[in-house]
Design a protein around this motif. Structure first.
Motif, PDB file in Angstrom:
ATOM      1  N   UNK A   1       0.346  49.512 -35.746  1.00 28.84           N
ATOM      2  CA  UNK A   1      -0.739  50.492 -34.824  1.00 28.84           C
ATOM      3  C   UNK A   1       0.170  50.500 -33.539  1.00 28.84           C
ATOM      4  N   UNK A   2       0.802  51.041 -32.978  1.00 26.89           N
ATOM      5  CA  UNK A   2       0.861  50.628 -30.764  1.00 26.89           C
ATOM      6  C   UNK A   2      -0.645  52.125 -30.399  1.00 26.89           C
ATOM      7  N   UNK A   3      -0.377  52.081 -29.541  1.00 31.13           N
ATOM      8  CA  UNK A   3      -1.119  53.627 -28.835  1.00 31.13           C
ATOM      9  C   UNK A   3      -0.214  53.996 -28.154  1.00 31.13           C
TER      10      UNK A   3
ATOM     11  N   UNK B   1       4.216  53.958 -26.017  1.00 33.70           N
ATOM     12  CA  UNK B   1       5.418  53.648 -26.447  1.00 33.70           C
ATOM     13  C   UNK B   1       5.972  52.103 -26.162  1.00 33.70           C
ATOM     14  N   UNK B   2       5.437  52.144 -24.464  1.00 39.76           N
ATOM     15  CA  UNK B   2       5.733  51.404 -23.659  1.00 39.76           C
ATOM     16  C   UNK B   2       4.554  49.670 -24.466  1.00 39.76           C
ATOM     17  N   UNK B   3       3.905  49.954 -24.912  1.00 41.00           N
ATOM     18  CA  UNK B   3       3.363  48.545 -25.846  1.00 41.00           C
ATOM     19  C   UNK B   3       3.965  48.239 -26.844  1.00 41.00           C
ATOM     20  N   UNK B   4       4.580  49.510 -27.477  1.00 44.53           N
ATOM     21  CA  UNK B   4       5.856  49.371 -28.501  1.00 44.53           C
ATOM     22  C   UNK B   4       6.694  48.768 -27.771  1.00 44.53           C
ATOM     23  N   UNK B   5       7.255  48.986 -26.981  1.00 44.79           N
ATOM     24  CA  UNK B   5       8.811  47.821 -27.174  1.00 44.79           C
ATOM     25  C   UNK B   5       8.500  45.773 -26.821  1.00 44.79           C
ATOM     26  N   UNK B   6       7.034  46.350 -26.168  1.00 40.60           N
ATOM     27  CA  UNK B   6       6.783  45.099 -25.940  1.00 40.60           C
ATOM     28  C   UNK B   6       6.276  44.128 -27.551  1.00 40.60           C
ATOM     29  N   UNK B   7       5.840  45.373 -28.640  1.00 40.72           N
ATOM     30  CA  UNK B   7       5.910  44.154 -30.006  1.00 40.72           C
ATOM     31  C   UNK B   7       7.538  44.272 -30.294  1.00 40.72           C
ATOM     32  N   UNK B   8       8.171  45.036 -30.162  1.00 39.91           N
ATOM     33  CA  UNK B   8       9.253  44.684 -30.986  1.00 39.91           C
ATOM     34  C   UNK B   8      10.453  43.855 -30.348  1.00 39.91           C
ATOM     35  N   UNK B   9      10.278  43.136 -29.125  1.00 36.18           N
ATOM     36  CA  UNK B   9      10.335  41.931 -28.000  1.00 36.18           C
ATOM     37  C   UNK B   9       9.847  40.878 -28.477  1.00 36.18           C
ATOM     38  N   UNK B  10       8.640  40.959 -29.263  1.00 28.62           N
ATOM     39  CA  UNK B  10       8.395  40.081 -30.706  1.00 28.62           C
ATOM     40  C   UNK B  10       8.996  39.711 -31.720  1.00 28.62           C
TER      41      UNK B  10
END
Length: 389
Positions: free
Chosen positions: A172-174, A176-185
């Motif tokens: 879960x991401x709060x 879209x910006x944080x989702x982008x950083x998670x996907x980078x992992x």
């Protein structure tokens, strides 16, 4: 999926209010309060155990917490896990797992959950992943912001967090910006679900500025900028202080509501800049006073260097207060129109000062500000979370 009321969920996290720190991550309790009306909920909030002779200041408060507690009608358990403060931080998840495996195993034997909601990427996320995998339980890990933006800067933590998130059922991401950083992992984008936080519009609502200031014993005539924030580097409070020093209107004051490790440094900065009469430190306040401060403000300001989804912006909008904020993390997703506030680049006191003055001089529509968040309640957040689980 089972009917919501039949769904059994275990929330497992260390970032949750407790009697020793009742203001800690209060939004997690707001989510849990709403979730318990929609599913069968077990809330486990482990607290660190440190031998008294090793415990630094602050850890002693944990010893006073009961093993089982109730906060506002929400039943919570506080099992202890062993840690070594300031040492072996990369091993904290394993200390937690080893210390509390018997506690969680007992929960799983007596009332096995349909899913675990582990909040915070590390150490919470890794520990909850290990517990879930060893007991064949689906695991969803909720990331909030600093657990990604700050922790992944440490190489060992980055590897542990990436390893964890790639093995969870969902993330879960709060924002879209944080989702982008998670996907980078290396996490598949389809496994990262964005569920923004909510706001209590019945609590955060417009009231007379004069009345709010009277209740807070504040000057009713001066122009006042307010920030409600932890006093830490990533919150960029120093940027706001430098911006105030650059304002040509010396009658404008900045109210700093909150406390943190950077307070002494920030107080020294205020003295160096010679703005002691224009910047006031009010320290930590009870949660029920936050709506008063938001209504007392002419403008709410946030100078953050990194963010996930700052709830205080939702709360300010719900009170009808315009915002000047840096455009980092999920903030542009909240302030998604120039009618709601002004966004500025981070680390730019000059631009912040110009935008604060513009916001103070402008006439805003409080109802339009409130309308932006009026349909985003914690009930909505809980419903979307339960549907995913």
């Amino acid at each position: 999926m089972r009917e919501a009321q039949e769904l059994k969920i275990l929330i497992s996290t260390t970032i949750f209010p407790n009697r020793a720190d009742i203001t800690r991550c209060v939004f997690e309790k707001k989510l849990a309060d709403e979730m318990q009306d929609q599913c069968q909920l077990n809330v486990t909030v482990p607290v660190p155990y440190v031998p008294p002779f090793l415990a630094p200041e602050g850890y002693s408060a944990y010893r006073s917490l009961p093993k089982k507690d109730s906060l506002g009608g929400l039943e919570i358990s506080h099992p202890r896990y062993f840690v070594m403060p300031k040492f072996f931080r990369s091993l904290h998840a394993f200390f937690w797992f080893g210390s509390l495996f018997p506690h969680y195993r007992k929960i799983f034997k007596t009332n096995k959950p349909d899913a675990i909601l582990g909040i915070w990427a590390y150490p919470d996320g890794l520990t909850n992943l290990l517990l879930a995998k060893t007991h064949s339980i689906p695991i969803v890990i909720a990331c909030r912001g600093s657990d990604i933006n700050r922790l992944i800067k440490l190489p060992i933590h980055r590897k542990l967090i990436a390893w964890t998130l790639k093995r969870a059922n969902y993330i879960l991401s709060v924002s879209e910006a944080l989702k982008t950083e998670i996907v980078k992992l290396g996490v598949p984008a389809e496994n990262v679900i964005v569920i923004p936080n909510g706001v209590e519009t019945e609590k955060f609502k417009p009231i007379s500025q004069a009345l709010a200031r009277k209740q807070l014993n504040l000057n009713t005539s001066e122009k006042m900028i307010v920030t409600v924030s932890r006093l830490s580097y990533e919150k960029g409070v120093d940027v706001l202080i430098n911006a105030i020093a650059k304002l040509s209107d010396h009658s404008v004051t900045l109210a700093l509501v909150g406390d943190g490790a950077e307070r002494a440094t920030l107080e020294a900065l205020v003295k160096t800049l010679g703005v002691e009469d224009r910047v006031k430190f009010y320290g930590s306040i009870p949660n029920h006073e936050i709506p008063l401060w938001l209504n007392a403000a002419d403008v709410f300001a946030l100078g953050s260097r990194t963010e996930g989804w700052p709830n205080v912006l939702m709360e300010a909008l719900s009170c009808g207060t315009p915002i000047v904020s840096t455009n980092v993390g999920g903030i542009p997703e909240i302030i998604n129109s120039p009618e709601l506030g002004i966004l500025v680049p981070p680390e730019n006191p000059s631009e912040m000062a110009k935008s604060l003055q513009t916001a103070l001089d402008r006439t805003w529509d409080p109802q339009q500000l409130r309308d932006r968040v009026s349909n985003r309640s914690w009930h909505n957040v809980a419903e979307e979370t339960c549907q995913l689980l």
